[in-house]
Design a protein around this motif. Structure first.
Motif, short mmCIF file in Angstrom:
data_model
loop_
_atom_site.label_atom_id
_atom_site.label_comp_id
_atom_site.label_asym_id
_atom_site.label_seq_id
_atom_site.Cartn_x
_atom_site.Cartn_y
_atom_site.Cartn_z
N MET A 1 0.84 -1.18 0.00
CA MET A 1 0.00 0.00 0.00
C MET A 1 0.89 1.24 0.00
N THR A 2 0.67 2.09 -0.97
CA THR A 2 1.44 3.32 -1.08
C THR A 2 0.74 4.42 -0.28
N ARG A 3 1.52 5.08 0.55
CA ARG A 3 0.96 6.16 1.36
C ARG A 3 1.22 7.50 0.67
N THR A 4 0.23 8.32 0.65
CA THR A 4 0.37 9.66 0.07
C THR A 4 1.04 10.57 1.10
N PRO A 5 1.58 11.70 0.64
CA PRO A 5 2.16 12.65 1.61
C PRO A 5 1.14 13.07 2.67
N GLY A 6 -0.11 13.18 2.29
CA GLY A 6 -1.14 13.53 3.27
C GLY A 6 -1.32 12.46 4.32
N ASP A 7 -1.27 11.18 3.88
CA ASP A 7 -1.37 10.06 4.83
C ASP A 7 -0.21 10.09 5.82
N ILE A 8 0.99 10.31 5.29
CA ILE A 8 2.18 10.33 6.14
C ILE A 8 2.08 11.46 7.15
N SER A 9 1.68 12.64 6.69
CA SER A 9 1.54 13.79 7.58
C SER A 9 0.50 13.52 8.67
#
Length: 132
Positions: A1-9
């Motif tokens: 699953m690839t996390r978006t920058p928003g998910d990481i933040s």
């Protein structure tokens, strides 16, 4: 699953709130490549160092001044200094320069601004040069 920058933040914010740690250190990268070093490689090493500590990089400065010039007289120093004095950065991640030890003036300036300096070796280590 690839996390978006928003998910990481979002995940970092949740972790910070849960731990009571509400802010991460902000830093400016200050690279002083030696003759023959690729500027991009130097800045990549500094960024990896900051990322490994979960510091927020707010800017990058590449300074091509010779290593023998005192830090106060280097062309790129004002930009790194301003990032700290303006409150944007709490620290500077810089290339280690064995020819120019940290001057007491710099130590005083860091203390006065409640900032830190983290020096990073930018030459490849011998372990990185081992054949794979």
């Amino acid at each position: 699953m690839t996390r978006t920058p928003g998910d990481i933040s979002r995940r970092r914010n949740i972790a910070d709130a849960a731990s009571g740690f509400l802010s991460r250190a902000t830093v400016v990268l200050y690279g002083c490549p030696e003759p023959g070093q690729d500027e991009r490689d130097v800045m990549t090493r500094l960024r990896r160092y900051a990322d490994a500590r979960d510091w927020v990089v707010i800017g990058e400065v590449t300074d091509l001044s010779p290593a023998t010039i005192p830090f106060q007289e280097r062309r790129g120093w004002p930009a790194a200094r301003n990032a700290v004095t303006s409150g944007q950065a709490k620290g500077i991640v810089a290339t280690a320069c064995p020819q120019t030890p940290v001057a007491s003036d710099l130590e005083d300036w860091l203390r006065d601004n409640q900032a830190f300096l983290s020096e990073v070796a930018t030459a490849p280590s011998t372990a990185e040069g081992v054949a794979q």
